[in-house]
Design a protein around this motif. Structure first.
Motif, PDB file in Angstrom:
ATOM      1  N   ASP A  82       0.832  -1.189   0.000  1.00 20.46           N
ATOM      2  CA  ASP A  82       0.000   0.000   0.000  1.00 20.46           C
ATOM      3  C   ASP A  82       0.873   1.246   0.000  1.00 20.46           C
ATOM      4  O   ASP A  82       1.297   1.718   1.044  1.00 20.46           O
ATOM      5  N   TRP A  83       1.138   1.768  -1.189  1.00 20.82           N
ATOM      6  CA  TRP A  83       1.936   2.981  -1.339  1.00 20.82           C
ATOM      7  C   TRP A  83       0.994   4.159  -1.459  1.00 20.82           C
ATOM      8  O   TRP A  83      -0.012   4.092  -2.166  1.00 20.82           O
ATOM      9  N   ASN A  84       1.306   5.251  -0.789  1.00 20.16           N
ATOM     10  CA  ASN A  84       0.517   6.478  -0.833  1.00 20.16           C
ATOM     11  C   ASN A  84       1.228   7.483  -1.738  1.00 20.16           C
ATOM     12  O   ASN A  84       2.445   7.656  -1.627  1.00 20.16           O
ATOM     13  N   TYR A  85       0.450   8.164  -2.569  1.00 23.49           N
ATOM     14  CA  TYR A  85       1.024   9.158  -3.481  1.00 23.49           C
ATOM     15  C   TYR A  85       1.640  10.293  -2.676  1.00 23.49           C
ATOM     16  O   TYR A  85       1.049  10.794  -1.717  1.00 23.49           O
ATOM     17  N   LEU A  86       2.831  10.743  -3.085  1.00 18.34           N
ATOM     18  CA  LEU A  86       3.523  11.847  -2.426  1.00 18.34           C
ATOM     19  C   LEU A  86       3.576  13.076  -3.341  1.00 18.34           C
ATOM     20  O   LEU A  86       3.080  14.128  -2.998  1.00 18.34           O
ATOM     21  N   THR A  87       4.165  12.925  -4.528  1.00 12.13           N
ATOM     22  CA  THR A  87       4.299  14.051  -5.451  1.00 12.13           C
ATOM     23  C   THR A  87       4.762  13.556  -6.822  1.00 12.13           C
ATOM     24  O   THR A  87       5.129  12.394  -6.978  1.00 12.13           O
ATOM     25  N   THR A  88       4.763  14.445  -7.793  1.00 12.68           N
ATOM     26  CA  THR A  88       5.325  14.190  -9.113  1.00 12.68           C
ATOM     27  C   THR A  88       6.413  15.229  -9.362  1.00 12.68           C
ATOM     28  O   THR A  88       6.178  16.426  -9.170  1.00 12.68           O
ATOM     29  N   SER A  89       7.584  14.779  -9.767  1.00 10.68           N
ATOM     30  CA  SER A  89       8.698  15.693 -10.001  1.00 10.68           C
ATOM     31  C   SER A  89       8.516  16.439 -11.321  1.00 10.68           C
ATOM     32  O   SER A  89       7.669  16.081 -12.141  1.00 10.68           O
ATOM     33  N   ASN A 133      10.299  16.327 -13.893  1.00 17.02           N
ATOM     34  CA  ASN A 133      10.581  15.482 -15.061  1.00 17.02           C
ATOM     35  C   ASN A 133       9.557  14.357 -15.236  1.00 17.02           C
ATOM     36  O   ASN A 133       9.729  13.487 -16.070  1.00 17.02           O
ATOM     37  N   GLY A 134       8.499  14.366 -14.428  1.00 17.84           N
ATOM     38  CA  GLY A 134       7.415  13.404 -14.596  1.00 17.84           C
ATOM     39  C   GLY A 134       7.506  12.149 -13.748  1.00 17.84           C
ATOM     40  O   GLY A 134       6.586  11.326 -13.772  1.00 17.84           O
ATOM     41  N   ASN A 135       8.583  11.974 -12.992  1.00 17.72           N
ATOM     42  CA  ASN A 135       8.688  10.815 -12.109  1.00 17.72           C
ATOM     43  C   ASN A 135       7.723  10.983 -10.937  1.00 17.72           C
ATOM     44  O   ASN A 135       7.570  12.074 -10.406  1.00 17.72           O
ATOM     45  N   LYS A 136       7.091   9.883 -10.548  1.00 17.23           N
ATOM     46  CA  LYS A 136       6.130   9.916  -9.444  1.00 17.23           C
ATOM     47  C   LYS A 136       6.764   9.316  -8.194  1.00 17.23           C
ATOM     48  O   LYS A 136       7.462   8.309  -8.276  1.00 17.23           O
ATOM     49  N   GLN A 137       6.507   9.951  -7.052  1.00 19.50           N
ATOM     50  CA  GLN A 137       7.003   9.454  -5.776  1.00 19.50           C
ATOM     51  C   GLN A 137       5.828   9.035  -4.892  1.00 19.50           C
ATOM     52  O   GLN A 137       4.801   9.731  -4.841  1.00 19.50           O
ATOM     53  N   TYR A 138       6.030   7.923  -4.204  1.00 16.64           N
ATOM     54  CA  TYR A 138       5.050   7.368  -3.280  1.00 16.64           C
ATOM     55  C   TYR A 138       5.759   7.094  -1.955  1.00 16.64           C
ATOM     56  O   TYR A 138       6.977   6.981  -1.917  1.00 16.64           O
ATOM     57  N   TYR A 139       4.998   6.958  -0.882  1.00 17.57           N
ATOM     58  CA  TYR A 139       5.605   6.643   0.408  1.00 17.57           C
ATOM     59  C   TYR A 139       4.863   5.522   1.116  1.00 17.57           C
ATOM     60  O   TYR A 139       3.687   5.272   0.863  1.00 17.57           O
ATOM     61  N   LYS A 140       5.597   4.891   2.011  1.00 23.09           N
ATOM     62  CA  LYS A 140       5.057   3.833   2.863  1.00 23.09           C
ATOM     63  C   LYS A 140       5.832   3.892   4.173  1.00 23.09           C
ATOM     64  O   LYS A 140       7.060   3.806   4.173  1.00 23.09           O
ATOM     65  N   LYS A 141       5.125   4.069   5.279  1.00 22.62           N
ATOM     66  CA  LYS A 141       5.793   4.150   6.575  1.00 22.62           C
ATOM     67  C   LYS A 141       6.385   2.799   6.936  1.00 22.62           C
ATOM     68  O   LYS A 141       5.797   1.761   6.657  1.00 22.62           O
ATOM     69  N   HIS A 142       7.563   2.837   7.545  1.00 21.23           N
ATOM     70  CA  HIS A 142       8.283   1.611   7.877  1.00 21.23           C
ATOM     71  C   HIS A 142       8.213   1.308   9.372  1.00 21.23           C
ATOM     72  O   HIS A 142       7.724   0.270   9.771  1.00 21.23           O
ATOM     73  N   SER A 143       8.728   2.206  10.210  1.00 15.92           N
ATOM     74  CA  SER A 143       8.738   1.983  11.653  1.00 15.92           C
ATOM     75  C   SER A 143       8.969   3.303  12.367  1.00 15.92           C
ATOM     76  O   SER A 143       9.290   4.308  11.747  1.00 15.92           O
TER      77      SER A 143
END
Length: 129
Positions: A20-27, A29-39
């Motif tokens: 379950d990755w949550n959308y973070l932002t788009t750079s 240059n078009g690359n998309k970043q997602y996040y997932k909490k670890h600990s």
């Protein structure tokens, strides 16, 4: 018929293994970043960042910048109170999920982030701000 029943029994299990990755932002240059909490613990929170795209960059073994298509997974250590961040590791994968390179950082070498930067967005996601 047995195969259909077997597949129906496995279908709910697939969601257990989905990431379950949550959308973070788009750079830019078009690359998309997602996040997932670890600990997390009293002092630090760890968070995974996944960047996907056709214009990713990495330093190869000769320390030269190389472009590739695929994704990278980066693990960060975040200190919320002072808004500091440290890269623990980053792994680069091609579009066929082949590992290209893994690099390690220093999880205790925390640095301040520039307001409005990707690092700032990572802190917001990790610290629920």
């Amino acid at each position: 018929m047995k195969a259909l029943i077997f597949l129906m029994l496995l279908a709910p299990l697939s969601s257990l293994f989905a990431q379950d990755w949550n959308y973070l932002t788009t750079s830019k240059n078009g690359n998309k970043q997602y996040y997932k909490k670890h600990s997390e613990n009293v002092l630090f929170k760890k968070i995974w960042i996944k960047e996907e795209g056709n214009n990713l960059q990495m330093l190869n073994k000769n320390n030269k910048s190389v472009s590739y298509s695929g994704y990278n997974l980066s693990l960060y250590n975040v200190e919320c109170r002072d808004k500091k961040i440290a890269l623990i590791q980053v792994s680069h994968y091609d579009i066929n999920d082949n590992l290209l390179l893994t690099s390690e950082g220093n999880e205790y070498k925390l640095v301040y982030v520039v307001p409005g930067s990707l690092g700032d967005k990572i802190i917001e996601a990790a610290c629920d701000q």
